[in-house]
Each structure stands twice: as structure tokens, then as C-alpha cells.
Design a protein around this motif. Structure first.
Motif, PDB file in Angstrom:
ATOM      1  N   SER A 175       0.909  -1.090   0.069  1.00  0.00           N
ATOM      2  CA  SER A 175       0.081  -0.186  -0.069  1.00  0.00           C
ATOM      3  C   SER A 175       0.693   1.238  -0.182  1.00  0.00           C
ATOM      4  O   SER A 175       0.463   2.163  -0.573  1.00  0.00           O
ATOM      5  CB  SER A 175      -0.951  -0.065   1.259  1.00  0.00           C
ATOM      6  OG  SER A 175      -1.763   1.092   1.292  1.00  0.00           O
ATOM      7  N   SER A 207       2.759   1.665  -3.382  1.00  0.00           N
ATOM      8  CA  SER A 207       1.785   2.016  -4.596  1.00  0.00           C
ATOM      9  C   SER A 207       1.300   3.560  -4.440  1.00  0.00           C
ATOM     10  O   SER A 207       1.192   4.039  -5.322  1.00  0.00           O
ATOM     11  CB  SER A 207       0.273   1.277  -4.601  1.00  0.00           C
ATOM     12  OG  SER A 207      -0.286   1.285  -3.399  1.00  0.00           O
ATOM     13  N   GLY A 208       1.190   3.752  -3.172  1.00  0.00           N
ATOM     14  CA  GLY A 208       0.820   5.372  -2.883  1.00  0.00           C
ATOM     15  C   GLY A 208       2.046   5.912  -3.450  1.00  0.00           C
ATOM     16  O   GLY A 208       1.672   7.262  -3.795  1.00  0.00           O
ATOM     17  N   SER A 209       3.105   5.765  -2.863  1.00  0.00           N
ATOM     18  CA  SER A 209       4.546   6.403  -3.233  1.00  0.00           C
ATOM     19  C   SER A 209       4.638   6.511  -4.679  1.00  0.00           C
ATOM     20  O   SER A 209       4.936   7.667  -5.377  1.00  0.00           O
ATOM     21  CB  SER A 209       5.511   5.686  -2.629  1.00  0.00           C
ATOM     22  OG  SER A 209       6.927   6.413  -3.179  1.00  0.00           O
ATOM     23  N   LEU A 210       4.226   5.659  -5.622  1.00  0.00           N
ATOM     24  CA  LEU A 210       4.679   5.426  -6.954  1.00  0.00           C
ATOM     25  C   LEU A 210       3.364   6.344  -7.883  1.00  0.00           C
ATOM     26  O   LEU A 210       3.969   7.164  -8.663  1.00  0.00           O
ATOM     27  CB  LEU A 210       4.552   4.197  -7.612  1.00  0.00           C
ATOM     28  CG  LEU A 210       5.498   3.284  -7.190  1.00  0.00           C
ATOM     29  CD1 LEU A 210       5.249   1.696  -7.784  1.00  0.00           C
ATOM     30  CD2 LEU A 210       6.868   3.958  -7.752  1.00  0.00           C
ATOM     31  N   THR A 211       2.290   6.422  -7.146  1.00  0.00           N
ATOM     32  CA  THR A 211       1.194   7.226  -7.610  1.00  0.00           C
ATOM     33  C   THR A 211       1.650   8.666  -7.326  1.00  0.00           C
ATOM     34  O   THR A 211       1.293   9.665  -8.439  1.00  0.00           O
ATOM     35  CB  THR A 211      -0.122   6.739  -6.969  1.00  0.00           C
ATOM     36  OG1 THR A 211      -0.528   5.413  -7.221  1.00  0.00           O
ATOM     37  CG2 THR A 211      -0.942   7.695  -7.500  1.00  0.00           C
ATOM     38  N   SER A 212       2.034   9.302  -6.322  1.00  0.00           N
ATOM     39  CA  SER A 212       2.313  10.507  -5.955  1.00  0.00           C
ATOM     40  C   SER A 212       3.507  10.895  -6.798  1.00  0.00           C
ATOM     41  O   SER A 212       3.562  12.027  -7.232  1.00  0.00           O
ATOM     42  CB  SER A 212       2.646  10.427  -4.558  1.00  0.00           C
ATOM     43  OG  SER A 212       2.863  11.855  -4.202  1.00  0.00           O
ATOM     44  N   LEU A 235       4.359   9.708  -9.769  1.00  0.00           N
ATOM     45  CA  LEU A 235       3.799   9.993 -11.046  1.00  0.00           C
ATOM     46  C   LEU A 235       3.022  11.383 -11.197  1.00  0.00           C
ATOM     47  O   LEU A 235       3.067  12.056 -11.905  1.00  0.00           O
ATOM     48  CB  LEU A 235       2.867   8.744 -11.499  1.00  0.00           C
ATOM     49  CG  LEU A 235       2.046   8.804 -12.851  1.00  0.00           C
ATOM     50  CD1 LEU A 235       3.297   8.752 -14.091  1.00  0.00           C
ATOM     51  CD2 LEU A 235       1.179   7.744 -12.935  1.00  0.00           C
ATOM     52  N   MET A 236       2.253  11.430 -10.238  1.00  0.00           N
ATOM     53  CA  MET A 236       1.653  12.950 -10.353  1.00  0.00           C
ATOM     54  C   MET A 236       2.475  13.979 -10.134  1.00  0.00           C
ATOM     55  O   MET A 236       2.384  14.979 -10.858  1.00  0.00           O
ATOM     56  CB  MET A 236       0.675  12.830  -9.306  1.00  0.00           C
ATOM     57  CG  MET A 236      -0.353  11.861  -9.344  1.00  0.00           C
ATOM     58  SD  MET A 236      -1.758  12.122  -7.827  1.00  0.00           S
ATOM     59  CE  MET A 236      -2.151  13.656  -7.711  1.00  0.00           C
ATOM     60  N   CYS A 238       3.507  16.727  -4.199  1.00  0.00           N
ATOM     61  CA  CYS A 238       3.461  15.334  -4.749  1.00  0.00           C
ATOM     62  C   CYS A 238       4.577  14.917  -4.452  1.00  0.00           C
ATOM     63  O   CYS A 238       4.804  13.626  -4.141  1.00  0.00           O
ATOM     64  CB  CYS A 238       2.906  15.269  -5.978  1.00  0.00           C
ATOM     65  SG  CYS A 238       1.206  15.642  -6.277  1.00  0.00           S
ATOM     66  N   GLY A 240       5.419  11.607  -2.085  1.00  0.00           N
ATOM     67  CA  GLY A 240       5.966  10.438  -2.689  1.00  0.00           C
ATOM     68  C   GLY A 240       7.092   9.947  -2.027  1.00  0.00           C
ATOM     69  O   GLY A 240       7.177   8.595  -1.735  1.00  0.00           O
TER      70      GLY A 240
END
Length: 105
Positions: A21, A24-29, A31-32, A81, A85
Motif C-alpha cells: 500500500s 503503490s501510494g508512493s509511485l502514484t504520488s 507519477l503525479m 506530490c 511520494g
């Protein structure tokens, strides 16, 4: 039913966040953050190539303030972001090296 006999539904058991979790949150942030950086550099390029040509000093001042505000907000989103991340990635690493999973906040 009296006031002391109010029934409440049982709260579902809270699941703790795991390393996946956090990752995935780190990669999403991140990417943003990268997308926001692309938007920021695009805005800087756009405004640099198209200088405002107003005859009124007041209109020139307002245009300059709006450009500064828009570019500043884009870079603020980029760095916010990115820091989130990086922080989530550090929490991911901590959750891997410690045996316990941290509590969800």
C-alpha cells in the motif's frame, strides 16, 4: 427504547496498511509529481514565448500577477506530490526493515 439502550452497529475491523500500500501510494504520488512538473515547465515555456503586450500599466500588472500565481501553483503541486511520494517511499522502506507494520493514520 431508552437512551441507554441505543444499539450501534459493530465497527468493521480496521486493516493495517502494508508495504504494498505504501509503495503503490508512493509511485502514484511520484507519477503525479512528474506530470505536474511537465505541466509546470510547459506553462513556463508558454508564458516565456508569449509576453503580454498591454498598453495599460494596471492590465500589465494584473497579467504578471496571474502568470506568477498560475506558475507558482503548478510548481507547488509538483513539490507537494514529490515530497509525499518520497515520504511514502521512506515509510515503505521502514515497513520492510522493521518487523511491525505501522498503524494507519
Amino acid at each position: 427504547m431508552s437512551g441507554s439502550e441505543i444499539q450501534t452497529p459493530e465497527a468493521p475491523s480496521k486493516r493495517k496498511k502494508g508495504p504494498i500500500s505504501f509503495l503503490s501510494g508512493s509511485l502514484t504520488s511520484l507519477l503525479m509529481s512528474w506530470l505536474s512538473l511537465k505541466l509546470s515547465t510547459g506553462m513556463v515555456t508558454y508564458f516565456a514565448n508569449r509576453p503580454s503586450t498591454f498598453s495599460s500599466p494596471t492590465a500589465q500588472s494584473i497579467a504578471s500577477a496571474l502568470k506568477t500565481l498560475l506558475i507558482g501553483m503548478c510548481f507547488l503541486g509538483t513539490f507537494s506530490c514529490a515530497f509525499i511520494g518520497i515520504g511514502l517511499f521512506l515509510v515503505f522502506l521502514r515497513s520492510l526493515f522493521t518487523g511491525k507494520e505501522p498503524d494507519a493514520v
